[in-house]
Design a protein around this motif. Structure first.
Motif, short mmCIF file in Angstrom:
data_model
loop_
_atom_site.label_atom_id
_atom_site.label_comp_id
_atom_site.label_asym_id
_atom_site.label_seq_id
_atom_site.Cartn_x
_atom_site.Cartn_y
_atom_site.Cartn_z
N LYS A 27 -6.06 -3.28 -8.95
CA LYS A 27 -6.56 -4.66 -9.13
C LYS A 27 -7.59 -4.72 -10.26
O LYS A 27 -7.59 -5.65 -11.06
CB LYS A 27 -7.19 -5.12 -7.81
CG LYS A 27 -7.68 -6.54 -7.83
CD LYS A 27 -7.98 -7.05 -6.45
CE LYS A 27 -8.66 -8.40 -6.56
NZ LYS A 27 -9.83 -8.52 -5.74
N GLU A 28 -8.46 -3.71 -10.31
CA GLU A 28 -9.56 -3.75 -11.28
C GLU A 28 -9.22 -3.02 -12.58
O GLU A 28 -10.04 -2.96 -13.49
CB GLU A 28 -10.83 -3.16 -10.65
CG GLU A 28 -11.37 -4.10 -9.57
CD GLU A 28 -12.28 -3.41 -8.55
OE1 GLU A 28 -13.05 -2.53 -8.97
OE2 GLU A 28 -12.19 -3.76 -7.36
N ARG A 73 -18.54 0.47 3.51
CA ARG A 73 -18.07 -0.22 4.71
C ARG A 73 -18.74 0.37 5.96
O ARG A 73 -19.14 -0.34 6.86
CB ARG A 73 -16.55 -0.06 4.81
CG ARG A 73 -15.90 -1.05 5.74
CD ARG A 73 -14.44 -0.77 5.90
NE ARG A 73 -13.69 -0.91 4.65
CZ ARG A 73 -12.38 -0.72 4.55
NH1 ARG A 73 -11.68 -0.37 5.62
NH2 ARG A 73 -11.76 -0.85 3.41
N ALA A 84 -15.11 2.70 -6.38
CA ALA A 84 -14.57 1.73 -7.34
C ALA A 84 -15.71 1.00 -8.05
O ALA A 84 -15.64 0.77 -9.27
CB ALA A 84 -13.66 0.74 -6.62
N ALA A 85 -16.78 0.67 -7.31
CA ALA A 85 -17.90 -0.04 -7.94
C ALA A 85 -18.59 0.86 -8.96
O ALA A 85 -18.90 0.43 -10.08
CB ALA A 85 -18.90 -0.49 -6.87
N SER A 139 -6.35 2.15 0.20
CA SER A 139 -7.29 1.07 -0.09
C SER A 139 -7.95 1.28 -1.46
O SER A 139 -8.10 0.33 -2.25
CB SER A 139 -8.30 1.06 1.06
OG SER A 139 -9.43 0.37 0.73
N LEU A 140 -8.32 2.53 -1.78
CA LEU A 140 -8.88 2.79 -3.13
C LEU A 140 -7.83 2.50 -4.21
O LEU A 140 -8.15 1.87 -5.23
CB LEU A 140 -9.35 4.25 -3.25
CG LEU A 140 -9.79 4.60 -4.67
CD1 LEU A 140 -11.14 3.96 -5.02
CD2 LEU A 140 -9.87 6.11 -4.91
N ARG A 188 0.85 -1.21 0.00
CA ARG A 188 0.00 0.00 0.00
C ARG A 188 0.88 1.25 0.00
O ARG A 188 0.54 2.26 -0.62
CB ARG A 188 -0.90 0.00 1.25
CG ARG A 188 -1.85 -1.19 1.29
CD ARG A 188 -3.20 -0.79 0.78
NE ARG A 188 -4.01 -1.97 0.50
CZ ARG A 188 -5.22 -2.18 0.98
NH1 ARG A 188 -5.77 -1.31 1.80
NH2 ARG A 188 -5.90 -3.25 0.63
N GLU A 228 -14.99 1.51 -1.60
CA GLU A 228 -15.81 0.42 -2.18
C GLU A 228 -16.83 0.98 -3.16
O GLU A 228 -17.00 0.46 -4.28
CB GLU A 228 -16.60 -0.33 -1.09
CG GLU A 228 -15.82 -0.84 0.10
CD GLU A 228 -15.51 0.23 1.15
OE1 GLU A 228 -16.29 1.19 1.28
OE2 GLU A 228 -14.47 0.09 1.82
N LYS A 271 -7.68 -1.02 -5.13
CA LYS A 271 -8.82 -1.44 -5.98
C LYS A 271 -8.62 -0.96 -7.41
O LYS A 271 -8.91 -1.68 -8.37
CB LYS A 271 -10.14 -0.87 -5.42
CG LYS A 271 -10.54 -1.48 -4.10
CD LYS A 271 -11.82 -0.83 -3.58
CE LYS A 271 -12.27 -1.41 -2.26
NZ LYS A 271 -11.32 -1.29 -1.16
#
Ligand SMILES: C[S@@+](CC[C@H](N)C(=O)[O-])C[C@H]1O[C@@H](n2cnc3c(N)ncnc32)[C@H](O)[C@@H]1O
Length: 240
Positions: free
Chosen positions: A109-110, A218, A79-80, A102-103, A32, A76, A106
């Motif tokens: 990863k995505e 979250r 990103a969604a 954390s963002l 991170r 969360e 994502k």
């Protein structure tokens, strides 16, 4: 602030407003930390020294719409949304560095390419945006500051609502959520009192449940687990 006063982009640091949230939490894991050092500078928004800018210009192919999420926490929801709307440009604001990391994880990863970030107070960013540039704004579970003496620290204030009215396009949607009954009441009061906004709820089911295109966060999961109910408020920015 009215728009005729000195622009915040031109203000000295001493005039900047106070940010009350946390900026750091537990030490970041090495992966991170790498993302903060390498990916964050590539996606980070730098405010202009003076004047305003159009956030669509942050993307190589200017998107038809730019949406903003303020206080995205772990990212969360952002990103969604970015994954389901690849044609839209997203700006995420979050001063808490662990949330930002954390963002970024994502995004990596995505493989998301339609997000830019601002790791500071969203109000400073909004003050530097051109009028009517945002197609949608999300402020989900802003810090409730439940003690009476801390209520002025809340993000949703008349000044923030003015800034939203200025930066949102005609008919743009504003989505707010909270699990704090007193904050929900105060949000509704500020928004319903403002001529630019129309509350879209016609019956209780409209604010007691998220719409299907509203991914969970979250903070919401923790609130529901603790037995607190949440309100999901949608407003339309009336045409100018
Ligand atoms: C209670 S958390 C909710 C996080 C996330 N929206 C969720 O629902 O899980 C509120 C978040 O807003 C961020 N925040 C607080 N004031 C802010 C500001 N002025 N600009 C941008 N983010 C802010 C905090 O750092 C924190 O991460």
């Amino acid at each position: 602030m009215t728009r005729n006063e000195q622009h915040p982009c031109d203000a000295s640091p001493a005039q900047a407003r106070t940010f009350y949230g946390r900026r750091h939490g537990r030490p970041l894991r090495p992966g991170r930390r790498d993302l903060i050092e390498t990916l964050l500078p590539q996606l980070s928004i730098t405010l202009p020294d003076q004047g305003v800018f159009d956030p669509a210009t942050l993307f190589p192919d200017p998107p038809a719409e730019t949406w903003l999420e303020i206080g995205f926490g772990g990212g969360e929801h952002l990103a969604a949304q970015a994954g389901s709307h690849p044609e839209t440009g997203f700006i995420g604001c979050e001063p808490f560095i662990n949330g930002m990391a954390s963002l970024l994880a994502k995004i990596k990863k995505e493989g998301l390419t339609n997000i830019r970030v601002f790791s500071d107070d969203a109000r400073s960013l909004m003050d530097c945006l051109v009028e009517a540039c945002l197609g949608r704004v999300f402020i989900l579970f802003p810090d409730p500051w439940p003690k009476k003496r801390h209520a002025k620290r809340r993000l949703i204030s008349p000044r923030t609502v003015d800034a939203l009215a200025h930066t949102m396009k005609d008919n743009a949607e504003l989505r707010l959520a909270s699990d704090d009954p007193e904050y929900i009441r105060s949000m509704l009061e500020h928004l319903r009192r403002h001529e630019a906004f129309q509350w879209l709820a016609e019956r209780p089911a409209h604010w007691r449940q998220r719409t299907p295109d509203w991914p969970a966060t979250r903070y919401e999961a923790k609130a529901l687990q603790a037995g607190r109910s949440c309100a999901y408020l949608r407003f339309r920015r009336r045409p100018r």
